[in-house]
Design an enzyme around this catalytic site. Structure first.
Site, short mmCIF file in Angstrom:
data_model
loop_
_atom_site.label_atom_id
_atom_site.label_comp_id
_atom_site.label_asym_id
_atom_site.label_seq_id
_atom_site.Cartn_x
_atom_site.Cartn_y
_atom_site.Cartn_z
N ASP A 30 0.80 -1.23 0.00
CA ASP A 30 0.00 0.00 0.00
C ASP A 30 0.84 1.28 0.00
OD1 ASP A 30 -2.55 -1.15 -0.23
OD2 ASP A 30 -2.45 -1.78 1.86
N ASP A 77 -6.39 -4.87 -5.31
CA ASP A 77 -6.20 -3.49 -4.84
C ASP A 77 -4.88 -2.90 -5.33
OD1 ASP A 77 -7.51 -5.41 -3.23
OD2 ASP A 77 -7.68 -4.04 -1.55
N1 GLY Z 1 -7.18 -1.99 0.10
C1 GLY Z 1 -8.05 -2.48 1.09
C2 GLY Z 1 -9.47 -2.23 0.86
O1 GLY Z 1 -9.91 -1.92 -0.22
O2 GLY Z 1 -10.21 -2.38 1.80
#
Ligand code: GLY
Length: 388
Positions: free
Chosen positions: A92, A154
């Site tokens: 992330d 994601d």
């Molecule tokens: N990246 C984590 C979510 O979308 O909750």
């Protein structure tokens, strides 16, 4: 401005007003989910840390309010403890440093911000598994967990950090990693019908596909709506940065699926394939993220502002995605906005963070707010966002 756009200016003004009021309590904290009207403040290492400063930058750009810029910069500086601490970093990095350091660098030319974003890109690229050609998602969540082989949808949104780093440094390796990961997404995450897997596991030694794994959707074979939103937006950004048509067509396939699943008020259920009795529960954050991505997709196909001589089919698709994105944002504003509630800090109600884990269900989420404001910014000024 035609009458049809009055709501955009109203929504922008209310978002700015509410955010200015929120700064008094939140300051340079890292809000995540609003519980009982109050945003909880997460650890800076949590994946959502970029969204509040990112929203402050967007609203600063639109208003010139210096206090918003100062708070965004304070958030960025606080994130140094995470960047320098290293052990809590996962994939992330893209979400976190695109909306802080890249935003700051683009808007102010800050050299320390540029260096932070380059460091973050190096850490992200280092998570690439050479055999499997994917970027590893998370670190172990608990003692002894082995998740070296996990990749998640994601991550598409983390890749603009790598494309930026290649442009900035002149070194194509970062973009090569991003493209390799996107190619994996095309072949292993996007299903024929345009729905997507959340998690796909690979053998980290051989790179062989092991199979899908349940994540934040109802089941491994279901259709988690925020995952689809990440795919629409991330694949469109992949096309934007590479020009590869296969990313564009995959983004369109997911977008068509997403739009076909929306209920009458245009805001998605948290999982399009959850059992019917669970589908009244919405995820407004999936709606706002998809909407901003759809607006970019429309632009890439030759929609408003492209100025190119586009074919009729591409122009029709562009209109479809642009109207779809606008419809979602308008419904979020009219039906999901907490504008009249003085004790609710969230802008947009009814987000669902993680239904299977039972966390942050039917609440405002900071990324729902962020992408709502970003979508409005696209409609207002149509200029490139920080991911571009
Ligand atoms: N990246 C984590 C979510 O979308 O909750």
């Amino acid at each position: 401005m035609g009458n049809e756009r009055v709501w955009v200016e109203e929504a922008w003004a209310k978002s700015l007003d509410k955010t200015l009021r929120n700064t008094a309590r939140i300051g340079s904290g890292f809000p995540h989910a609003s519980q009982g009207g109050v945003y909880d403040l997460a650890e800076p290492a949590w994946w959502t840390a970029g969204f509040w400063p990112g929203m402050l930058w967007l609203l600063y750009e639109g208003s010139g309010r210096e206090e918003l810029k100062a708070l965004a910069q304070a958030c960025e500086t606080k994130l140094d403890e995470v960047l320098d601490g290293y052990v809590r970093l996962d994939h992330d990095l893209g979400f976190m440093w695109t909306l802080t350091s890249i935003a700051a660098y683009k808007l102010t030319g800050s050299e320390p911000s540029r260096i932070r974003a380059l460091k973050a890109a190096n850490y992200l690229a280092a998570r690439f598994n050479l055999k499997g050609r994917y970027i590893r998602a998370w670190n172990p969540w608990k003692e002894g967990e082995r998740n070296e082989g996990w990749a998640i949808i994601d991550c598409c949104m983390n890749l603009p950090l790598l494309f930026w780093a290649s442009r900035e440094s002149g070194d194509p390796r970062f973009a090569h990693v991003a493209e390799a990961h996107l190619d994996k997404v095309l072949h292993h995450f996007v299903r024929d019908d345009g729905s997507v897997y959340h998690i796909v596991v690979f053998d980290p030694e051989t790179g062989e596909r092991v199979g899908p794994q349940g994540g934040q959707g109802y089941a491994p074979e279901s259709a988690w709506s925020r995952g689809a939103a990440w795919a629409i937006y991330g694949l469109t950004l992949g096309f934007h940065h590479t020009g590869k048509p296969e990313y564009l067509s995959a983004a369109m396939r997911v977008a068509d699926f997403f739009l076909s699943q929306l209920p009458d008020d245009h805001v998605p259920a948290w999982d399009f394939r959850a059992p019917e009795e669970l589908r009244d529960l919405r995820d407004s954050s999936a709606g706002s993220c998809a909407a901003s991505g759809l607006l970019l997709l429309a632009e890439k196909l030759g929609g408003a502002g492209a100025g190119a001589d586009v074919g009729a089919a591409a122009a029709a698709s562009a209109a479809k995605y642009r109207e779809g994105g606008e419809r979602i944002l308008k419904s979020l504003y009219e039906n999901y906005g907490a504008w009249e509630d003085p004790v609710e800090e969230g802008l947009i109600l009814h987000g669902t963070s993680n239904y299977p884990q039972g966390t942050n269900i039917d609440v405002p989420l900071i990324y729902g707010d962020y992408f709502f404001v970003e979508g409005l910014a696209r409609l207002r000024v149509g200029r490139p966002m920080y991911w571009e």
